[in-house]
Design a protein around this motif. Structure first.
Motif, PDB file in Angstrom:
ATOM      1  N   GLU A  41       0.842  -1.193   0.000  1.00  0.00           N
ATOM      2  CA  GLU A  41       0.000   0.000   0.000  1.00  0.00           C
ATOM      3  C   GLU A  41       0.882   1.251   0.000  1.00  0.00           C
ATOM      4  O   GLU A  41       2.107   1.153   0.104  1.00  0.00           O
ATOM      5  CB  GLU A  41      -0.877   0.005   1.246  1.00  0.00           C
ATOM      6  N   SER A  42       0.252   2.429  -0.057  1.00  0.00           N
ATOM      7  CA  SER A  42       1.021   3.662   0.063  1.00  0.00           C
ATOM      8  C   SER A  42       1.782   3.626   1.377  1.00  0.00           C
ATOM      9  O   SER A  42       1.228   3.219   2.396  1.00  0.00           O
ATOM     10  CB  SER A  42       0.116   4.893   0.087  1.00  0.00           C
ATOM     11  N   CYS A 254      -9.091  -7.960   0.106  1.00  0.00           N
ATOM     12  CA  CYS A 254      -9.786  -6.711  -0.203  1.00  0.00           C
ATOM     13  C   CYS A 254      -9.663  -6.328  -1.669  1.00  0.00           C
ATOM     14  O   CYS A 254     -10.086  -5.257  -2.072  1.00  0.00           O
ATOM     15  CB  CYS A 254      -9.394  -5.582   0.739  1.00  0.00           C
ATOM     16  N   VAL A 255      -9.099  -7.217  -2.479  1.00  0.00           N
ATOM     17  CA  VAL A 255      -9.082  -6.964  -3.921  1.00  0.00           C
ATOM     18  C   VAL A 255     -10.386  -7.492  -4.505  1.00  0.00           C
ATOM     19  O   VAL A 255     -10.692  -8.662  -4.359  1.00  0.00           O
ATOM     20  CB  VAL A 255      -7.901  -7.696  -4.595  1.00  0.00           C
ATOM     21  N   LEU A 264     -15.942  -8.720  -0.166  1.00  0.00           N
ATOM     22  CA  LEU A 264     -14.813  -7.855   0.164  1.00  0.00           C
ATOM     23  C   LEU A 264     -14.604  -7.862   1.667  1.00  0.00           C
ATOM     24  O   LEU A 264     -15.551  -7.834   2.429  1.00  0.00           O
ATOM     25  CB  LEU A 264     -15.099  -6.424  -0.288  1.00  0.00           C
ATOM     26  N   LYS A 265     -13.342  -7.861   2.067  1.00  0.00           N
ATOM     27  CA  LYS A 265     -13.060  -7.841   3.494  1.00  0.00           C
ATOM     28  C   LYS A 265     -11.973  -6.821   3.753  1.00  0.00           C
ATOM     29  O   LYS A 265     -10.825  -7.040   3.356  1.00  0.00           O
ATOM     30  CB  LYS A 265     -12.600  -9.224   3.942  1.00  0.00           C
ATOM     31  N   PRO A 266     -12.295  -5.683   4.393  1.00  0.00           N
ATOM     32  CA  PRO A 266     -11.244  -4.698   4.651  1.00  0.00           C
ATOM     33  C   PRO A 266     -10.222  -5.247   5.640  1.00  0.00           C
ATOM     34  O   PRO A 266     -10.511  -6.164   6.402  1.00  0.00           O
ATOM     35  CB  PRO A 266     -11.995  -3.519   5.267  1.00  0.00           C
ATOM     36  N   ILE A 267      -9.026  -4.671   5.628  1.00  0.00           N
ATOM     37  CA  ILE A 267      -7.967  -5.136   6.515  1.00  0.00           C
ATOM     38  C   ILE A 267      -8.206  -4.655   7.947  1.00  0.00           C
ATOM     39  O   ILE A 267      -8.511  -3.491   8.176  1.00  0.00           O
ATOM     40  CB  ILE A 267      -6.604  -4.618   6.023  1.00  0.00           C
ATOM     41  N   TYR A 269      -6.365  -3.637  10.798  1.00  0.00           N
ATOM     42  CA  TYR A 269      -4.975  -3.318  11.115  1.00  0.00           C
ATOM     43  C   TYR A 269      -4.645  -3.595  12.577  1.00  0.00           C
ATOM     44  O   TYR A 269      -3.530  -3.946  12.911  1.00  0.00           O
ATOM     45  CB  TYR A 269      -4.670  -1.861  10.778  1.00  0.00           C
TER      46      TYR A 269
ATOM     47  N   ASP B 187      -6.038   3.458  -1.769  1.00  0.00           N
ATOM     48  CA  ASP B 187      -5.379   2.156  -1.703  1.00  0.00           C
ATOM     49  C   ASP B 187      -6.421   1.051  -1.680  1.00  0.00           C
ATOM     50  O   ASP B 187      -7.522   1.243  -1.194  1.00  0.00           O
ATOM     51  CB  ASP B 187      -4.582   2.070  -0.391  1.00  0.00           C
ATOM     52  N   VAL B 188      -6.028  -0.131  -2.130  1.00  0.00           N
ATOM     53  CA  VAL B 188      -6.999  -1.206  -2.281  1.00  0.00           C
ATOM     54  C   VAL B 188      -7.645  -1.603  -0.942  1.00  0.00           C
ATOM     55  O   VAL B 188      -8.831  -1.919  -0.879  1.00  0.00           O
ATOM     56  CB  VAL B 188      -6.369  -2.421  -3.002  1.00  0.00           C
ATOM     57  N   ALA B 192     -11.744  -1.127  -0.115  1.00  0.00           N
ATOM     58  CA  ALA B 192     -12.700  -2.125   0.363  1.00  0.00           C
ATOM     59  C   ALA B 192     -13.542  -1.569   1.512  1.00  0.00           C
ATOM     60  O   ALA B 192     -14.758  -1.766   1.559  1.00  0.00           O
ATOM     61  CB  ALA B 192     -11.965  -3.388   0.800  1.00  0.00           C
TER      62      ALA B 192
END
Lengths: 278, 269
Positions: A41-42, A254-255, A264-267, A269, B187-188, B192
């Motif tokens: 990621e960024s 999440c792609v 979709l499953k967000p991360i 953190y 960002d990906v 999401a």
């Protein structure tokens, strides 16, 4: 075995905050005729890693430790002059923004010809012929050599960038998000062009991207970076097919897939911070 | 009122472009060429196309942010172009937009509370206390906090700014939201999060979305129906599953073939 490029324990820190590791003990290598993709990621440090290979880090950043060897030569030990011989001659580079990476007041023919004159001493008709040949190779009609960048579309400008970077037949190409700013159909064309060039010229390629779709299509080897660390690396089939590290799994989840089969499953953190292993 | 919340009929819009030496010549570019579409209540209609296909012009014209050359946009059965100015202004609270670039679409000199609350102020919804209450509630719903009201946009990351943009658009309880590439700058992983948030809010608030995008993978996940634009025309439209499974137009087939990651499927199967 001598690699085309090997990066060992590369660590990059800001000059005024030596404890903040933007890139932390990163190691991987690149072989001729193969593509290594660095994904993240960024802020994961993927672009810094590439810039550091080229010796293009800003003054604010410091390569705290590590060794970068190109064809067995330690790049840090080279003089500025020797480094210039490698940059553009042995290692080509494509940047992300085709709109801003070209000089607007020079024709594209001139810009493609410049490395040929500087590194190979080509002039006159020989230079013209080579430029025309390069334009043809990237799919732009040779008579466009007299066009200025603003007369070309985004995809064409990116092709010009590619023509410039491969002009001297470099042994290695570094491409930092080469297709991010482009439409999908153009992106597909550029990626297949890069793939062809890699094969015909046996070029090693370091491709930086955040798009797993692109990785799947072009990579042989994948390096996944997260907040400066490499969390996982391996063959494309292993990393995408059987990811081991929780971050890689989370990032793949999440792609969005073109089939729309998986949710979709967000991360998460917070969870990753606990799990994070180095 | 019927099954459709928004209908567009035969929209036409062209731009005059300077051309030729020193720009003395002019050429007409058709950005919208007889475009018609229907948006069902509570559903998502994706408009996909490449740069220059006219999709952003369509977004702006649907919301009357740009005048049309011809054609009509009917919101809940009423032609927006024929409404008197004050009624159009009233209707605007039901027609909102979420913009692509979360760095350019928020006024850097306004606090988040002011940005999100401005619509309530303009439409005179509730007293000061109620307005503040509503802003806090909306910010919390999109994952921000009450304390964020006093901050400025530059203090937030791209994903958080997009959340502010969403709160700003939804605070007025709109019926139709036009999302113009809402996640293409993210960002990906953040992408999401935002897509899921938009989906949840759609269900909670019975929103109908027009979702403008060039990313066919994203569209597959959010849309019920899809319209494919090429050179100002809608070349194909239909239910999302049908179009992805068996696109009838060559252009659509090409677009779908260009989606990166075809090799990934082979690996994951």
């Amino acid at each position: 075995m001598v690699h085309l490029l090997s990066i060992e324990n590369l660590t990059i820190t800001p000059v005024n905050a030596p404890n903040r590791k933007l890139v932390n003990r990163v190691s991987f290598s690149i072989e001729p005729g193969k593509t290594t993709c660095v994904v993240g990621e960024s802020g994961s440090g993927k672009s810094l890693t590439a810039l550091s290979v080229m010796g293009l880090l800003s003054d604010q950043l410091n390569r705290a430790s590590g060794k970068v060897e190109f064809q067995g030569r330690d790049l840090a030990k080279l003089s500025a002059d020797e480094m210039r011989q490698i940059r553009g001659r042995q290692i080509g580079m494509i940047f992300q923004e085709p709109m801003t990476s070209l000089n607007p007041v020079l024709t594209i023919g001139y810009q493609i010809g410049e490395p040929l004159t500087v590194h190979l001493g080509l002039k006159g008709d020989a230079l013209k012929a080579k430029v025309a040949n390069l334009l043809e190779q990237v799919g732009i009609p040779p008579h466009r050599a007299n066009s200025y960048p603003d007369e070309l579309s985004g995809g064409q400008r990116q092709r010009v960038m590619i023509a410039m970077s491969i002009a001297c037949q470099p042994a290695m190409l570094i491409a930092d998000e080469p297709t991010t700013a482009l439409d999908v159909t153009v992106q597909a064309q550029i990626l297949s062009l890069l793939n062809d060039l890699k094969q015909t010229m046996n070029m090693g390629m370091l491709l930086i991207t955040h798009d797993f779709g692109v990785v799947a299509d072009v990579a042989d080897h994948v390096v996944v970076m997260f907040r400066g660390d490499i969390v996982e690396s391996g063959s494309v089939a292993d990393v995408l097919g059987k990811p081991k590290h929780p971050y890689t799994k989370a990032l793949l989840d999440c792609v969005p897939d073109a089939e729309g089969r998986k949710p979709l499953k967000p991360i998460d953190y917070a969870w990753l911070n606990d799990e994070k292993v180095s | 009122m019927g099954e459709f919340v928004l209908k567009a009929r035969d929209l036409n819009k062209s731009y005059i472009q300077r051309s030729g030496r020193f720009g003395f010549g002019t050429t007409k570019v058709k950005a919208l060429d007889n475009v018609s579409l229907d948006l069902k209540h509570g559903s998502t209609l994706a408009v996909v196309g490449e740069s220059g296909s006219g999709k952003s012009t369509l977004a702006r014209c649907l919301l009357q942010l740009q005048p049309l050359d011809s054609g009509s946009v009917l919101f809940q059965g009423r032609d927006l172009a024929e409404l008197p100015a004050h009624e159009l202004r009233e209707q605007r609270r039901h027609l909102q937009m979420i913009f692509q670039d979360p760095f350019a679409s928020l006024n850097p000199r306004m606090r988040v509370g002011e940005i999100v609350g401005e619509g309530l102020l303009i439409h005179r919804l509730g007293n000061q206390e109620e307005q503040r209450e509503r802003v806090v509630q909306m910010l919390k719903r999109v994952g921000l906090s009450e304390a964020d009201m006093l901050k400025y946009p530059h203090e937030f990351s791209g994903g958080q700014r997009q959340r502010i943009g969403i709160a700003r658009a939804l605070v007025l309880n709109p019926k139709v939201v036009v999302c113009d590439e809402p996640v293409s700058a993210l960002d990906v992983s953040i992408q999401a999060q935002i897509l899921l948030l938009l989906k949840e809010l759609q269900q909670e608030m019975a929103l109908s979305y027009i979702f403008i995008s060039h990313d066919l993978r994203v569209v597959r996940h959010v849309a019920d129906e899809i319209a494919v634009m090429y050179q100002g025309k809608i070349v194909e439209r239909g239910a999302i599953d049908d179009i992805y499974r068996s696109p009838s137009q060559e252009y659509t087939q090409n677009l779908l073939k260009s989606i990166p990651g075809q090799r990934a499927l082979a690996l994951s199967n």
